[in-house]
Write a protein that holds these residues in place. Structure first.
Motif, mmCIF file in Angstrom:
data_model
loop_
_atom_site.group_PDB
_atom_site.id
_atom_site.type_symbol
_atom_site.label_atom_id
_atom_site.label_comp_id
_atom_site.label_asym_id
_atom_site.label_seq_id
_atom_site.Cartn_x
_atom_site.Cartn_y
_atom_site.Cartn_z
ATOM 1 N N ARG A 175 -7.710 2.386 -0.012
ATOM 2 C CA ARG A 175 -6.633 2.973 -0.918
ATOM 3 C C ARG A 175 -5.830 1.997 -1.609
ATOM 4 N N LYS A 176 -5.965 0.677 -1.137
ATOM 5 C CA LYS A 176 -5.042 -0.428 -1.937
ATOM 6 C C LYS A 176 -6.048 -0.678 -3.369
ATOM 7 N N GLN A 177 -7.099 -0.512 -3.173
ATOM 8 C CA GLN A 177 -7.858 -0.542 -4.690
ATOM 9 C C GLN A 177 -7.840 0.641 -5.292
ATOM 10 N N ILE A 178 -7.665 1.812 -4.784
ATOM 11 C CA ILE A 178 -7.642 3.151 -5.610
ATOM 12 C C ILE A 178 -6.213 3.750 -5.195
ATOM 13 N N GLY A 179 -5.272 3.542 -6.153
ATOM 14 C CA GLY A 179 -3.892 3.632 -5.786
ATOM 15 C C GLY A 179 -3.426 5.117 -6.522
ATOM 16 N N MET A 180 -2.248 5.602 -5.912
ATOM 17 C CA MET A 180 -2.186 7.137 -6.305
ATOM 18 C C MET A 180 -0.571 7.156 -6.807
ATOM 19 N N VAL A 181 -0.345 8.024 -7.705
ATOM 20 C CA VAL A 181 1.083 8.359 -8.221
ATOM 21 C C VAL A 181 1.020 9.761 -8.219
ATOM 22 N N PHE A 182 2.239 10.216 -7.469
ATOM 23 C CA PHE A 182 2.212 11.566 -7.230
ATOM 24 C C PHE A 182 3.074 12.559 -8.369
ATOM 25 N N GLN A 183 3.187 14.044 -8.142
ATOM 26 C CA GLN A 183 3.681 14.645 -9.282
ATOM 27 C C GLN A 183 5.353 14.291 -9.004
ATOM 28 N N ARG A 184 5.735 14.727 -7.922
ATOM 29 C CA ARG A 184 7.163 14.333 -7.887
ATOM 30 C C ARG A 184 7.510 12.803 -7.568
ATOM 31 N N PRO A 185 8.547 12.095 -8.096
ATOM 32 C CA PRO A 185 8.810 10.818 -8.054
ATOM 33 C C PRO A 185 9.097 10.645 -6.565
ATOM 34 N N ASN A 186 8.460 9.804 -5.779
ATOM 35 C CA ASN A 186 8.936 9.684 -4.449
ATOM 36 C C ASN A 186 9.082 8.275 -4.084
ATOM 37 N N PRO A 187 10.093 7.539 -4.611
ATOM 38 C CA PRO A 187 10.577 6.034 -4.017
ATOM 39 C C PRO A 187 11.051 6.513 -2.562
ATOM 40 N N PHE A 188 10.864 5.418 -1.862
ATOM 41 C CA PHE A 188 11.256 5.298 -0.508
ATOM 42 C C PHE A 188 12.810 5.041 -0.966
ATOM 43 N N SER A 189 13.582 5.585 0.428
ATOM 44 C CA SER A 189 15.126 5.334 0.333
ATOM 45 C C SER A 189 15.407 3.887 0.681
ATOM 46 N N LYS A 190 14.898 2.968 -0.268
ATOM 47 C CA LYS A 190 14.927 1.417 -0.072
ATOM 48 C C LYS A 190 15.623 1.131 -1.379
ATOM 49 N N SER A 191 15.806 -0.363 -1.472
ATOM 50 C CA SER A 191 16.121 -1.015 -2.578
ATOM 51 C C SER A 191 15.020 -0.872 -3.718
ATOM 52 N N ILE A 192 15.157 -1.004 -5.075
ATOM 53 C CA ILE A 192 14.014 -1.181 -6.007
ATOM 54 C C ILE A 192 13.143 -2.284 -5.588
ATOM 55 N N ARG A 193 13.639 -3.316 -5.255
ATOM 56 C CA ARG A 193 12.812 -4.445 -4.770
ATOM 57 C C ARG A 193 12.029 -3.935 -3.676
ATOM 58 N N ASP A 194 12.495 -3.460 -2.567
ATOM 59 C CA ASP A 194 11.784 -3.403 -1.364
ATOM 60 C C ASP A 194 10.643 -2.072 -1.378
ATOM 61 N N ASN A 195 10.945 -1.362 -2.532
ATOM 62 C CA ASN A 195 9.960 -0.062 -2.784
ATOM 63 C C ASN A 195 8.689 -0.852 -3.221
ATOM 64 N N ILE A 196 8.945 -1.815 -3.924
ATOM 65 C CA ILE A 196 7.669 -2.458 -4.674
ATOM 66 C C ILE A 196 7.246 -3.408 -3.291
ATOM 67 N N THR A 197 7.864 -4.328 -2.925
ATOM 68 C CA THR A 197 7.348 -5.180 -1.996
ATOM 69 C C THR A 197 6.783 -4.646 -0.650
ATOM 70 N N PHE A 198 7.195 -3.242 -0.185
ATOM 71 C CA PHE A 198 6.905 -2.798 0.795
ATOM 72 C C PHE A 198 5.387 -2.881 1.394
ATOM 73 N N ALA A 199 4.621 -2.475 0.585
ATOM 74 C CA ALA A 199 2.955 -2.449 0.608
ATOM 75 C C ALA A 199 2.521 -3.694 0.606
ATOM 76 N N VAL A 200 3.240 -4.560 -0.380
ATOM 77 C CA VAL A 200 2.675 -6.211 -0.373
ATOM 78 C C VAL A 200 2.834 -6.628 0.775
ATOM 79 N N ARG A 201 4.406 -6.602 1.504
ATOM 80 C CA ARG A 201 4.656 -7.524 2.631
ATOM 81 C C ARG A 201 3.663 -7.047 3.594
ATOM 82 N N GLU A 202 3.372 -5.497 3.584
ATOM 83 C CA GLU A 202 2.507 -5.028 4.971
ATOM 84 C C GLU A 202 1.121 -5.704 4.844
#
Lengths: 269, 305
Positions: A102-129
């Motif tokens: 799934r890291k190679q085949i990513g997905m964007v959903f119908q409803r915008p579903n950002p996590f309730s975190k900061s903009i930066r943390d939304n992006i770094t979430f998966a990268v950090r993990e």
């Protein structure tokens, strides 16, 4: 118009010559069942690399089901049989590490579903993990993915703001940025603009045109104008079957099948 | 005269129903507010009498450890040092919640994220059953099982804060679990979908996304658990030893605000200093439950997205 009277097995599917065209993803005999309900029949489609392919069709035609099967998001929801070839591997087999896939085949959903975190943390979430902890590297990833998603200029001064304070269109582009932060090969988009207003939709579409330089995009859409605006290829789904798959301009100007013709000219759906 | 014109200018069955309904709900609200206010006023007037009428000092009450309201100290004021009970109450409450929270989180995560239908139903009924058991039964089990267990494995007489905390642990577990389950269920499933689509594992998704999103609800659950533990009287009283001494550890006999109250209130005469001192303890309890409520409200406001 009686929708049921089309011959669902009379299909016209574009075939690429693998020698000439670089393929990002190929499905073979893909079938999806929800319990006893056979939701999608026999999908064998090839997706060209660095192109945008639209999947269109009425509600319940199986296009989202098909899309969600491609990165195994239907695991545990539906039973998917058949093969999904990606880099010479069948990713629909049990020994595949779905998390890495799934890291190679990513997905964007119908409803915008950002996590309730900061903009930066939304992006770094998966990268950090994924093990990247170095602050400089993270900042770099945040910047490039936001730039690629055409959101950087709007949020660069406020990266610590909650993602939920963004507008719907911005949230959706943030979700795109979040998906591409992992640098996937393929982006699956499930009606990414259907919850957005026309201006935000336009921005998301511009983003997609920009992204196709580096990514292969497969998008489900209800909006036929959108399909014709952005995509190179279009597949028409009807009642769980792929009726027609061709270059987008051919689908909209010279549809080969009556069902396709009726759908794109607005006679049903 | 136009009949429609008359109709829309006169009262009908519907308008009368409307007025009647409004009256009923206002009456109910007034009654409830009046009950709450009078409870507060009653407890406050009784509880404050210790300080106004019997001239005990508030400082002694909160910070000294001699509890013997019927005797006078050297300064001629009654000895109403409530610190041992306050410490005991906080001790059992905090310990019980520390024990219970990990179990409640685990159970709630299992129920909402992992268990099948049958597992969910089974655990649901188990937690509901735990809520329904009367506290005297908990106390009795505590007396016969927990106290000997603590005596054998931790030492001391077995009566004390640790035993109280163990009993309360079982009693607050269902409260925290069921509220945590509610808040986990309220996390929109598209959060999980988004996380999984980024290649996160189920565990990463649960830990980093679902739990984070449910955090305000979980904190609320914990505070409700604390409120329940703080207010529990009977079961704790049966296992804590009931010595109004400053606890020197978790294993010495001590007491809580509630246990002293239930033990003492029948043995004192209305209006005497001994009785008033107990009302002061009740006032502390009431203020604490008010505080817990305010904390829950505050968390709710903070957590709103």
């Amino acid at each position: 118009m009686d929708v049921g009277k089309y011959d669902l097995n009379d299909t016209e599917i574009l075939q690429f010559d693998p020698q000439q065209t670089e393929l990002a993803l190929t499905t073979k005999d893909l079938q999806v069942y929800y319990g006893k309900n056979h939701a999608f029949y026999d999908g064998s489609l090839q997706f060209e690399r660095y192109k945008i392919t639209s999947l269109i069709g009425a509600s319940g035609s199986g296009k989202s089901t098909f899309l969600r099967s491609l990165n195994r998001m239907n695991d545990g929801v539906a039973r998917v049989t058949g093969q999904i070839w990606y880099r010479g591997l069948d990713v629909n087999s049990p020994q595949i590490n779905v998390y890495q896939m799934r890291k190679q085949i990513g997905m964007v959903f119908q409803r915008p579903n950002p996590f309730s975190k900061s903009i930066r943390d939304n992006i770094t979430f998966a990268v950090r993990e994924n093990g990247i902890k170095e602050q400089k590297k993270l900042d770099e990833i945040v910047e490039t993915s936001l730039k690629q998603a055409a959101l950087w200029d709007e949020v660069k001064d406020d990266l610590n703001k909650s993602a939920l304070s963004l507008s719907g269109g911005q949230q959706q582009r943030l979700c795109i940025a979040r998906a591409i932060a992992m640098q996937p090969d393929i982006l699956l988009m499930d009606e990414p603009a259907s919850a957005l207003d026309p201006i935000s939709t336009l921005k998301v579409e511009e983003t997609m045109m920009e992204l196709k330089k580096n990514y292969t995009i497969i998008i489900v859409t209800h909006n036929m104008q959108q399909a014709s605006r952005v995509s190179d290829y279009t597949a028409f789904f009807h009642l769980g079957h792929v009726i027609e798959y061709a270059q987008t301009k051919n689908i909209f100007t010279f549809p080969q099948k009556r069902a396709t013709d009726d759908y794109v000219s607005g006679n049903f759906g | 005269m136009d009949p429609i014109k008359t109709k829309i200018q006169t009262r009908s069955k519907e308008t009368r129903q409307e007025i009647w309904g409004q009256l009923l709900s206002y009456a109910a609200i007034i009654l409830i507010v009046a009950v709450v206010c009078s409870i507060f006023m009653f407890v406050a007037s009784k509880g404050l009498a210790t300080f106004t009428k019997d001239h005990a000092s508030l400082r002694d009450f909160l910070f000294t450890t001699d509890w013997s309201p019927t005797t006078m100290g050297k300064d001629g004021r009654p000895l109403v040092g409530a610190l041992p009970m306050i410490a005991g109450s906080f001790g059992v409450t905090v310990l019980a919640v520390i024990f219970a929270t990990p179990f409640a989180l685990g159970t709630a995560l299992y129920m909402t994220q992992l268990a099948g239908k049958h597992g969910q139903k089974l655990l649901q009924s188990v937690t509901e059953l735990l809520v329904g058991i009367p506290s005297v039964v908990y106390g009795f089990i505590g007396l016969n099982v927990v106290v000997p267990f603590v005596r054998e494995h931790f030492g001391g007489s077995g009566y004390g804060i640790l035993s109280g905390a163990f009993v309360l642990f079982v009693m607050v577990l269902p409260t925290i679990t069921s509220l945590t389950v509610d808040s986990l269920r309220a996390v929109p499933s598209h959060y999980q979908a988004a996380s999984l689509a980024l290649g996160a594992t189920e565990w990463q998704t649960m830990y980093k996304v679902t739990l984070r999103a449910a955090l305000p609800g979980i904190l609320t659950a914990i505070v409700f658990g604390m409120a329940r533990a703080f207010g529990e009287a009977l079961a704790v009283q049966m296992v804590i030893g009931n010595a109004t001494l400053m606890p020197h550890g978790l294993l010495t006999a001590s007491s809580t605000l509630t246990s002293v109250l239930t033990m003492g209130i029948g043995n004192t005469v209305m209006g005497t200093v001994g009785n008033n001192a107990l009302w002061s303890l009740a006032l502390v309890l009431l203020l604490m439950s008010l505080l817990f409520n305010l904390v829950v409200k505050w968390i709710g406001r903070k957590g709103r997205i």
